[in-house]
Write an enzyme that holds these catalytic residues in place. Structure first.
Site, PDB file in Angstrom:
ATOM      1  N   TRP A  84       0.825  -1.214   0.000  1.00  0.00           N
ATOM      2  CA  TRP A  84       0.000   0.000   0.000  1.00  0.00           C
ATOM      3  C   TRP A  84       0.855   1.258   0.000  1.00  0.00           C
ATOM      4  O   TRP A  84       0.477   2.273  -0.607  1.00  0.00           O
ATOM      5  CB  TRP A  84      -0.994  -0.009   1.170  1.00  0.00           C
ATOM      6  CG  TRP A  84      -2.025  -1.087   0.989  1.00  0.00           C
ATOM      7  CD1 TRP A  84      -2.195  -2.204   1.756  1.00  0.00           C
ATOM      8  CD2 TRP A  84      -3.012  -1.177  -0.063  1.00  0.00           C
ATOM      9  NE1 TRP A  84      -3.215  -2.978   1.255  1.00  0.00           N
ATOM     10  CE2 TRP A  84      -3.730  -2.375   0.139  1.00  0.00           C
ATOM     11  CE3 TRP A  84      -3.335  -0.379  -1.159  1.00  0.00           C
ATOM     12  CZ2 TRP A  84      -4.762  -2.780  -0.703  1.00  0.00           C
ATOM     13  CZ3 TRP A  84      -4.371  -0.781  -2.002  1.00  0.00           C
ATOM     14  CH2 TRP A  84      -5.067  -1.972  -1.769  1.00  0.00           C
ATOM     15  N   ASP A 159      -1.641   6.642   6.480  1.00  0.00           N
ATOM     16  CA  ASP A 159      -2.713   5.786   5.960  1.00  0.00           C
ATOM     17  C   ASP A 159      -3.026   4.753   7.046  1.00  0.00           C
ATOM     18  O   ASP A 159      -2.357   3.736   7.156  1.00  0.00           O
ATOM     19  CB  ASP A 159      -2.241   5.110   4.668  1.00  0.00           C
ATOM     20  CG  ASP A 159      -3.239   4.066   4.167  1.00  0.00           C
ATOM     21  OD1 ASP A 159      -4.298   3.895   4.807  1.00  0.00           O
ATOM     22  OD2 ASP A 159      -2.947   3.419   3.137  1.00  0.00           O
ATOM     23  N   LYS A 183     -12.405  -1.818   7.472  1.00  0.00           N
ATOM     24  CA  LYS A 183     -11.752  -2.693   8.450  1.00  0.00           C
ATOM     25  C   LYS A 183     -12.372  -2.488   9.833  1.00  0.00           C
ATOM     26  O   LYS A 183     -13.153  -3.297  10.284  1.00  0.00           O
ATOM     27  CB  LYS A 183     -10.247  -2.430   8.504  1.00  0.00           C
ATOM     28  CG  LYS A 183      -9.487  -3.196   7.445  1.00  0.00           C
ATOM     29  CD  LYS A 183      -9.272  -2.413   6.213  1.00  0.00           C
ATOM     30  CE  LYS A 183      -8.296  -3.147   5.317  1.00  0.00           C
ATOM     31  NZ  LYS A 183      -8.256  -2.642   3.978  1.00  0.00           N
TER      32      LYS A 183
HETATM   33  C1  PLP Z   1      -3.284   0.229   4.366  1.00  0.00           C
HETATM   34  C2  PLP Z   1      -4.250   0.277   3.217  1.00  0.00           C
HETATM   35  N1  PLP Z   1      -4.219   1.332   2.394  1.00  0.00           N
HETATM   36  C3  PLP Z   1      -5.069   1.421   1.349  1.00  0.00           C
HETATM   37  C4  PLP Z   1      -5.987   0.436   1.087  1.00  0.00           C
HETATM   38  C5  PLP Z   1      -6.911   0.590  -0.086  1.00  0.00           C
HETATM   39  O1  PLP Z   1      -8.163   0.924   0.418  1.00  0.00           O
HETATM   40  P1  PLP Z   1      -9.434   1.217  -0.490  1.00  0.00           P
HETATM   41  O2  PLP Z   1      -9.821  -0.081  -1.103  1.00  0.00           O
HETATM   42  O3  PLP Z   1     -10.429   1.734   0.499  1.00  0.00           O
HETATM   43  O4  PLP Z   1      -9.063   2.238  -1.503  1.00  0.00           O
HETATM   44  C6  PLP Z   1      -6.060  -0.670   1.921  1.00  0.00           C
HETATM   45  C7  PLP Z   1      -7.049  -1.726   1.652  1.00  0.00           C
HETATM   46  O5  PLP Z   1      -6.996  -2.831   2.068  1.00  0.00           O
HETATM   47  C8  PLP Z   1      -5.171  -0.745   3.021  1.00  0.00           C
HETATM   48  O6  PLP Z   1      -5.194  -1.801   3.842  1.00  0.00           O
END
Ligand code: PLP
Length: 347
Positions: A84, A159, A183
């Site tokens: 991520w 994040d 989550k």
């Molecule tokens: C740490 C992290 N950042 C970003 C995301 C992406 O999230 P979204 O699907 O809400 O864009 C996730 C999704 O699992 C995540 O765990």
């Protein structure tokens, strides 16, 4: 969910569903404001921070953050711990000059997060000359988590998609915290952004209005129709978290859940977790089997035992137990018992 089910067709004694009413109705606005207040209470969010309830997921924030913060200085440092973080780096790089800092190293064959003094980019201190420093406190896929808050010369942007509400967090140490809801907050489709007041006046002028924090703040996250049902459900989750004792109670519980699973993995040669003890996630615990040919069997048998969603992310394979707030201790114990039994039969 039970409460949402019970009041689905008759919300607030209005003989109508919460998803049918206008987000501009006084009843909805009151509920939305209460949800925000409950989140503020849970996280002890200081008054100089705004709380936004937006759409687009954490991924949208990968773009929103640089668009909002790079208007005056288009430079940022990004600490990279995996999947991520990398996505955030790639998106951030479209809007300014991004320094991608590898925050990982290997110790005794296990992956660990570098100590703070090694997180500096070449020739300067972390965040020096930057609009912000971005990092991912918990890498959801690899199960790698910081045990410290990096010290930086620019506002920290975190994040917290898979960290938020899992434990107490000192919000005052951050410029921006954002999280996809799916989550620890509620259903997907909702994104929570917590932004410090002094950071809303450096937006890149070309940023779409919907993505501009200041514009959303001025309209209480209702510049257009917000994710109304997600916001409502998040409000129910916040009340539930409060009733269970708040984030302090969940911190204790989450640590206990993680401990029992790591103990099981570490006690056997059959299971393996690749992360050093100091960087292990409380929320997402990846593990592999000594013999990967047994992966399919493990997933079949665990499913038969009522243990779902254990397949690791396609990017890394193996297994992953995501044990967010909603997972009770008993659920983790059931997994551990299953794992011991599986090892006995196939090890
Ligand atoms: C740490 C992290 N950042 C970003 C995301 C992406 O999230 P979204 O699907 O809400 O864009 C996730 C999704 O699992 C995540 O765990």
């Amino acid at each position: 969910m039970l409460q949402a089910q019970q009041e689905l067709l008759n919300w607030n004694n209005m003989q109508i569903s919460v998803m049918e009413i206008s987000h501009r109705s006084p009843e909805y606005i009151e509920m939305a404001a209460q949800a925000e207040q409950d989140l503020r209470d849970l996280m002890a969010i200081p008054d100089n921070y705004h709380v936004l309830f937006l759409q687009g997921g954490a991924t949208m924030q990968f773009a929103s953050v640089p668009l909002n913060l790079m208007g005056k200085c288009a430079k940022a440092d990004y600490l990279n711990t995996g999947h991520w973080s990398e996505k955030a780096v790639a998106e951030g790089g479209k809007y300014g000059q991004v320094t991608d800092i590898n925050a990982l190293y290997s110790v005794d064959g296990k992956v660990d997060i570098r100590p703070l003094e090694q997180l500096q980019p070449q020739g300067r201190r972390l965040g020096e000359g930057c609009a912000y420093v971005h990092y991912t406190p918990n890498e959801t896929i690899e199960g790698i988590e910081y045990s410290f808050i990096p010290e930086a010369q620019a506002p920290l942007v975190a994040d917290m998609s898979s960290t938020i509400l899992s434990r107490p967090i000192d919000v005052s140490q951050f410029g921006i915290i954002y999280a996809g809801a799916q989550k620890n907050i509620g259903p997907s489709g909702l994104t929570v952004v917590i932004v410090r007041d002094d950071l809303v006046n450096q937006v890149q002028p070309s940023a779409p209005s919907l993505l501009q924090y200041r514009a959303q703040i001025e309209r209480d996250s209702m510049l257009n129709t917000p994710p109304t049902f997600g916001w409502y459900l998040a409000g129910l989750v916040f009340k539930w978290l409060k009733k269970q004792g708040g984030v302090e109670a969940f911190a204790t519980l989450n640590q206990k859940k993680a401990d029992v699973l790591y103990q099981c993995i570490d006690a056997s040669d059959f299971y393996h977790n690749p992360v050093a003890t100091s960087a292990r996630s409380w929320m997402n615990i990846p593990f592999t089997l000594a013999n990967p040919e047994l992966d399919k069997r493990f997933l079949e048998k665990s499913r038969e035992a009522g243990l779902l969603a254990l397949k690791g992310h396609r990017a890394v394979g193996g297994m992953r137990a995501s044990i967010y707030n909603a997972m009770p201790y008993e659920g983790v114990v059931a997994l551990v018992e299953f794992m011991k039994e599986f090892e006995k039969n196939y090890g």
